[in-house]
Design a protein around this motif. Sequence first.
Motif, PDB file in Angstrom:
ATOM      1  N   ASP A  96       0.937  -1.266  -0.480  1.00 44.45           N
ATOM      2  CA  ASP A  96      -0.185  -0.200  -0.125  1.00 44.45           C
ATOM      3  C   ASP A  96       0.884   1.455  -0.043  1.00 44.45           C
ATOM      4  N   ASP A 145      -6.714  -0.206  -2.113  1.00 48.07           N
ATOM      5  CA  ASP A 145      -5.523   0.797  -1.890  1.00 48.07           C
ATOM      6  C   ASP A 145      -4.068  -0.353  -2.346  1.00 48.07           C
ATOM      7  N   ASP A 146      -4.473  -1.694  -2.068  1.00 45.78           N
ATOM      8  CA  ASP A 146      -3.106  -2.216  -2.644  1.00 45.78           C
ATOM      9  C   ASP A 146      -3.055  -2.328  -3.911  1.00 45.78           C
ATOM     10  N   ASP A 185      -7.154  -7.069  -0.048  1.00 44.82           N
ATOM     11  CA  ASP A 185      -7.858  -6.020   1.026  1.00 44.82           C
ATOM     12  C   ASP A 185      -8.724  -5.971   1.898  1.00 44.82           C
ATOM     13  N   LYS A 186      -8.384  -5.399   2.786  1.00 42.43           N
ATOM     14  CA  LYS A 186      -8.939  -5.116   4.385  1.00 42.43           C
ATOM     15  C   LYS A 186      -8.545  -5.740   4.736  1.00 42.43           C
ATOM     16  N   ASP A 245      -3.073  -7.460   4.325  1.00 39.92           N
ATOM     17  CA  ASP A 245      -4.062  -7.244   3.087  1.00 39.92           C
ATOM     18  C   ASP A 245      -3.392  -8.474   1.791  1.00 39.92           C
TER      19      ASP A 245
HETATM   20 MG    MG Z   1      -5.624  -2.203   1.652  1.00 41.87          MG
END
Ligand code: MG
Length: 381
Positions: free
Chosen positions: A11, A52-53, A131-132, A233
């Motif tokens: 990220d 966001d990765d 992600d997350k 992530d």
């Molecule tokens: Mg992320």
Amino acid sequence: AKTTISVIKADIGSLAGHHVVHPDTMAAAAKVLAEAKSKGIIVDYYITHVGDDLELIMTHRKGVDAPEVHEVAWNAFKEAAKVAKELGLYAAGQDLLTDAFSGNVRGLGPSAAEMEFVERPAEPVIVFMADKTEPGAFNLPLFRVFGDPFNTAGLVIDPKLHDGFKFEVYDVIGGKYVIMNLPEEMYDLLALIGTPGRFVVRRVYRKSDNEIAAVVSVERLNLIAGQYVGKDDPVAIVRAQSGFPAVGEVIEAFAFPHLVAGWMRGSHFGPLMPVSQRNARCTRFDGPPRVVALGFQIKNARLIGPADLFDDPAYDETRRLAQTIAEYMRRHGPFMPHRLGPEEMEYTTLPAVLQKLQNRFVEAKLYEVKGPKVKTELLHE
Ligand code: MG
Ligand code: 13P
Ligand code: 13P
Ligand code: MG
Ligand code: MG
């Protein structure tokens, strides 16, 4: 010659909070990888993102943990983070915990999953990127793919799968691993990997010939940083067909949106929702946690594809169930088991809040409290 596939991610900053990677940062990373390709360090690459990765999928001939390849990834993240800073993206450079690169991204913030093999005449590989959430999120689906005949028909009907698989489980706190054979040690395996925050399925091998079948990134960002700096992530690589589970058997394990740790502030349980590349961005309560599956054929270390495997109405019901679970979990607000338990919250900013309450407590011993009867080193340290 052997082929290596390396999936390395970080990220490096996001557009509008922790929602999605900005295309300009991907372009900056692509420039670095294109140069590495022209120099012959890597043979091929595919760049993408999940939420966001920033995800670098690379093929090469240099084996796992190759310093040259890790350096390419590190430089790509650095260049992307530079652009993120220029654009004022949120949490620019988030997962780059240090400036000092020394041959391997491990322990520096990014995560990596890599495997080396002799290519079969047709080599289907699936790259999972989430992600997350955290690496242990892959425990349940990988158990189902390689250990559960109710998921994978081939474990019963295909003689090449019938012997079963070996699971390498990594203890992310103890820094040690154990290899367990399935089906015979299934119950012991489950006793460990049912604690996904600590015991992470790192590799899976075919038992009959030790051929590598799957690999997962096991870096736990909070453990490395000593504080909450975002979720880990994770990424995973799985080989399919001809002696491995079929592609459809591998992705079948994701038709159940199981609860994983992550989501808002990395501090909540929520359903893992399989999504298309188009929907690989996190919105509601910074989530829900999402996973993308890209299918490739690898030929002479070239990446053919990808196929966006969850971009299909066959996963609509899974997504609908995930939405229902998201709604149900959200209604618990700040209460466990929506919010994570105290061990995981240690790394967040919650202890600072609790600290303030310390001297508000009044001594009141109403009964003698004894410790638990069974203490095993693995579970209590
Ligand atoms: Mg992320
Ligand atoms: P096809 O006949 O479509 O190739 O299907 C083969 C198969 O075994 C699917 O699981
Ligand atoms: P990321 O690890 O995806 O940046 O998540 C951070 C976060 O706190 C989201 O709420
Ligand atoms: Mg982020
Ligand atoms: Mg993260």
